[in-house]
Design a protein around this motif. Structure first.
Motif, short mmCIF file in Angstrom:
data_model
loop_
_atom_site.label_atom_id
_atom_site.label_comp_id
_atom_site.label_asym_id
_atom_site.label_seq_id
_atom_site.Cartn_x
_atom_site.Cartn_y
_atom_site.Cartn_z
N ASP A 143 3.55 3.27 -7.95
CA ASP A 143 2.19 3.50 -7.45
C ASP A 143 1.17 2.58 -8.12
O ASP A 143 0.15 2.23 -7.52
CB ASP A 143 1.80 4.97 -7.67
N SER A 144 1.46 2.14 -9.36
CA SER A 144 0.49 1.30 -10.07
C SER A 144 0.35 -0.09 -9.44
O SER A 144 -0.60 -0.81 -9.73
CB SER A 144 0.90 1.15 -11.54
N GLY B 106 3.37 3.24 -2.08
CA GLY B 106 4.03 3.36 -3.37
C GLY B 106 5.14 4.39 -3.35
O GLY B 106 5.40 5.04 -2.33
N GLU B 107 5.77 4.54 -4.53
CA GLU B 107 6.90 5.47 -4.66
C GLU B 107 6.58 6.89 -4.20
O GLU B 107 7.37 7.53 -3.52
CB GLU B 107 7.34 5.52 -6.14
N SER B 108 5.38 7.36 -4.54
CA SER B 108 5.04 8.75 -4.22
C SER B 108 4.89 8.96 -2.71
O SER B 108 4.98 10.09 -2.23
CB SER B 108 3.74 9.16 -4.93
N ALA B 109 4.72 7.86 -1.97
CA ALA B 109 4.63 7.97 -0.50
C ALA B 109 5.92 7.52 0.18
O ALA B 109 5.95 7.26 1.38
CB ALA B 109 3.46 7.13 0.00
N SER C 149 0.81 -1.23 0.00
CA SER C 149 0.00 0.00 0.00
C SER C 149 0.83 1.28 0.00
O SER C 149 0.29 2.36 -0.14
CB SER C 149 -0.94 0.01 1.22
N ARG D 239 -5.31 0.57 -2.20
CA ARG D 239 -5.82 1.26 -1.00
C ARG D 239 -6.04 0.25 0.11
O ARG D 239 -6.49 -0.87 -0.12
CB ARG D 239 -7.13 1.97 -1.34
N VAL E 236 0.39 -0.64 -6.02
CA VAL E 236 -0.12 -0.62 -4.65
C VAL E 236 -1.63 -0.42 -4.65
O VAL E 236 -2.21 0.05 -5.63
CB VAL E 236 0.58 0.47 -3.78
#
Ligand SMILES: [Zn+2]
Length: 446
Positions: free
Chosen positions: A166-167, A157-160, A155, A171, A169
């Protein structure tokens, strides 16, 4: 009533409570259960001649990522450490579909069956393009292996700040909802179950603290088991200390991730306190010796774990980090690795085979499997000890010292899956053709 009589077994390693070894006996399988063991047994059903065969309980694989059979020996990932390895493979896995999941699972399951495995767990933690846990369950039903699929998840991803794109992970509320769906649809708590579902966030570094905790609550509510990766290598320990301010064992304990209903993959870097915690709490370990070698993670303290009373089973781990899926080869590897670190008397061939069979069954909570004993499930591996690998062996029950490394026959729940070295429940050549086509297309688009 369905019966199969396995007649005149040369030698049987029972792995029962008395560690009995029998010679020249018959084994009667009836309706999926071992009904009798002895001499001169009779049946009106099918007879399998086991002259020249060593019989063991079916091997149990406690950790795998079946989908990874489609990414064996990927050039950019062949020599990388764990985190770099993951970053190379994630974008390839993001292109998988339900067809990739089913075909790769059939491939991995067939490979396991040929190496003596009758029961396997699987850890599927990414679900791109409509893939579902159901795809792998379909494959296991087709080939006829006993299957413990786990609903894995990522859950962060890279942006977090996480590792996966992100693709790949999901929710966290959707992860939990789908875990409930697959448990309700497939989990069978009954003795002799062919499918048991577990809950398995990928690792403490790919999901939140909240999801780890909620997954444990859900598993306890549903009466299913919990599984994840833990303490795999030095990077893993450093990450835990930097992000959580504690070692992986403490993190697991705080979030409800210890107990007889939990098993962790790898545990290469458990320290003495963590080994004690696992022993006291009855927490299980899936030891993956070839994967640990392949990724340079280290030698897990299996001798110390077993001496402390920790339950240990074997895992081939995903085929992107092994890259083979031969379970009896893992049993040989655990024996050799413990000798590398602790000396030639650190682990016998028979103890390694115990870990590979009954040890794995205990880790997966299956008291009904893992032994050749009356009343236990009819999961058996027959090894030809009349062939080249055993020729000249003084102790042909010491399977792991000489061989063979493939079974002659395999029975799961009393049903024959391998006969004379060939998988008989699926068209294996067709599966290999499909697998090769899918792998080539992935390589071309990478
Ligand atoms: Zn793994």
């Amino acid at each position: 009533m369905t019966e199969i009589l396995i007649r005149n077994c040369a030698h049987v390693l029972t792995m029962d409570d008395e560690a009995r070894e029998l010679s020249g006996c018959d084994i009667l399988l009836r309706d999926g259960v071992i009904a009798a063991i002895g001499q001169g047994l009779q049946t009106t059903g099918e007879i399998v001649d086991a002259t020249g065969a060593l019989v063991t309980p079916g091997l149990v694989n406690t950790h795998h990522h079946l989908y990874q059979t489609l990414t064996r020996a990927v050039p950019g990932a062949q020599d990388a450490l764990l985190f770099g390895w993951l970053k190379t493979l994630y974008p390839i896995w993001a292109g998988f579909t339900p067809d990739h999941m089913r075909v790769s699972a059939l491939t991995g399951l067939a490979e396991l069956a040929l190496s003596g495995c009758t029961m396997t767990s699987d850890h599927l933690y990414l679900y791109p393009n409509g893939s579902r846990l159901d795809d792998t369950i379909d494959a296991a039903r087709e080939i006829g292996l006993r299957f413990h699929p786990t609903r894995g998840a990522m859950s962060i991803g890279e942006s977090a700040g996480g590792l996966p794109p992100d693709s790949l992970v999901e929710r966290e509320d959707e992860i939990l909802r789908d875990a409930v769906r697959v448990i309700d649809a497939f989990h069978d708590p009954a003795e002799g179950a062919m499918i048991r579902v577990g809950v398995a966030p990928c690792s403490p570094f790919s999901v939140s603290r909240e999801l780890m905790r909620d997954a444990a609550l859900l598993a306890r509510d549903k009466g299913v088991m919990l599984h994840t990766h833990l303490a795999e290598n030095d990077e893993d320990i450093a990450y835990s200390q930097a992000q959580f301010g504690c070692r992986p064992g403490q993190y697991a304990e705080e979030l409800g991730w210890t107990g007889a209903d939990v098993w962790h993959a790898h545990c290469v870097k458990l320290d003495a306190q963590e080994i004690d915690l696992f022993a006291r709490s009855r927490t299980g370990v899936a030891h993956c010796p070839c994967s640990n070698c392949r990724l340079g993670s280290g030698i897990a303290p299996v001798r110390a774990m077993r001496d402390a009373g920790v339950r240990v089973g074997l895992g081939v781990d995903g085929s992107a980090s092994n890259d083979a899926g031969n379970l009896v080869a893992e049993a040989r590897q655990v024996m050799l690795l413990q000798r590398v670190s602790r000396g030639a008397d650190a682990m016998s061939a028979r103890e390694a085979l115990y870990i590979a069979t009954r040890g794995g069954a205990e880790v997966l909570g299956r008291d009904d499997c893992g032994q050749v004993a009356v009343g236990k499930r009819a999961d058996l591996a027959l090894w030809d000890i009349g062939g080249i690998e055993s020729a000249g062996s003084w102790d042909r029950a010491a399977l792991l010292l000489a061989g063979p490394m493939q079974v002659r026959d395999l029975f799961v729940e009393g049903r024959q899956v391998v006969r004379d070295g060939h998988v008989v429940t699926i068209d294996l050549q067709d599966v290999i053709t499909q697998q090769t086509r899918l792998a080539r297309a992935l390589a071309e688009s990478a």
